[in-house]
Design an enzyme around this catalytic site. Structure first.
Site, PDB file in Angstrom:
ATOM      1  CG  ASN A   1     118.189  20.195 123.983  1.00 28.50           C
ATOM      2  OD1 ASN A   1     118.664  20.779 124.947  1.00 28.50           O
ATOM      3  ND2 ASN A   1     118.776  20.181 122.803  1.00 28.50           N
TER       4      ASN A   1
ATOM      5  CG  HIS B   1     121.460  22.634 125.742  1.00 32.81           C
ATOM      6  ND1 HIS B   1     121.007  23.073 124.515  1.00 32.81           N
ATOM      7  CD2 HIS B   1     121.447  23.738 126.535  1.00 32.81           C
ATOM      8  CE1 HIS B   1     120.756  24.366 124.587  1.00 32.81           C
ATOM      9  NE2 HIS B   1     121.003  24.790 125.795  1.00 32.81           N
TER      10      HIS B   1
END
Ligand code: GLP
Length: 241
Positions: free
Chosen positions: A135, A137
């Site tokens: 995602n 991160h």
């Protein structure tokens, strides 16, 4: 930004290990920012081989890890403390007093964050090793409307817990919270080495490096860093322009 694409995992790991080893040889008291996850394991293996052959010493090196799960003790097999011992520290000549990892089992996690920031304020990381989440991160800085500069407690995204469930017996055992170094501390490093492998990361790589700089993809902030090197395999680079 310096992007390098590798045909094999071995070549990528060898390049990454050489990259850092050359910095440590230049400055034996280098400060390294370390990451966990599957991405840096090959580089750590090469460090161990170099250390065993006495070609590299970590005696004076200081290390700061990016993150740790809240609620797992250092002896828990899925804690990042344990990971670091198994994949690197116990095999090399590092001084234990020079190892720093956020304390996920601290009775007061807020206090643990403050203490970690106090340590980080005193140094500058020479090379920060980073992986990336599917995602986008970095560390455990999850996509959000606002990102935090210093070390803080984060609630893990469901997608992150699912991605990391492969290391636990079931998803219920994956902690819900973690302590992570903030994006400000990450970007303060003199050099950043981002390591990305596999097709599941292709979208994240595309968003991070080609997309707009946005807190909804924390890794996109890396575009602002003056000294970023990205090591990719063919699968991870697939969507890159
Ligand atoms: C984990 C870690 C990150 C890591 C990322 C990717 O959740 N907190 O620091 O970079 O996810 O992990 P992997 O390399 O296993 O894909």
């Amino acid at each position: 930004m310096n992007i390098r694409i590798f045909k094999s995992e071995h070549e990528l790991d060898a390049y990454g290990a050489d990259f850092i080893a050359s910095r440590v040889k230049e400055n034996p008291a280098s400060v390294l920012g370390l990451a966990t996850g599957s991405s840096p394991i090959g580089i750590y293996k090469q460090f161990i081989a170099l250390a065993k052959e006495k070609k590299l010493s970590f005696k004076e090196v200081q290390t700061f890890n990016l993150d740790e799960y809240i609620g797992l003790s250092p002896s828990h097999p899925q804690s990042y403390h344990y990971y670091m011992q198994m994949h690197l520290f116990k095999h090399i000549d590092i001084d234990e007093a020079k190892i720093h990892i956020p304390k996920g089992d601290h009775p007061d996690p807020e206090q643990a964050c403050t203490e970690y920031d106090q340590l980080l304020e005193q140094i500058q990381i020479d090379v920060q090793i980073l992986g990336i989440g599917q995602n986008g991160h970095i560390g455990f800085n999850e996509p959000a409307q606002e990102l935090i500069s210093g070390t803080h407690i984060v609630e893990l995204d469901e997608s992150t817990r699912k991605a990391n469930a492969r290391f636990f017996e079931s998803i219920d055992q994956v902690p819900t919270h973690a302590i992570t170094m903030g994006v400000g501390s990450i970007l303060k490093a003199r050099e950043i080495l981002l390591i990305v492998k596999g097709a599941s990361k292709a979208e994240a790589v595309h968003k991070a490096l080609n997309g707009p700089i946005t807190t909804s993809c924390p890794a996109s902030l890396l575009q602002t860093h003056p000294n970023l090197t990205v090591l990719l395999d063919e699968d991870a680079r697939r969507l890159l322009k």
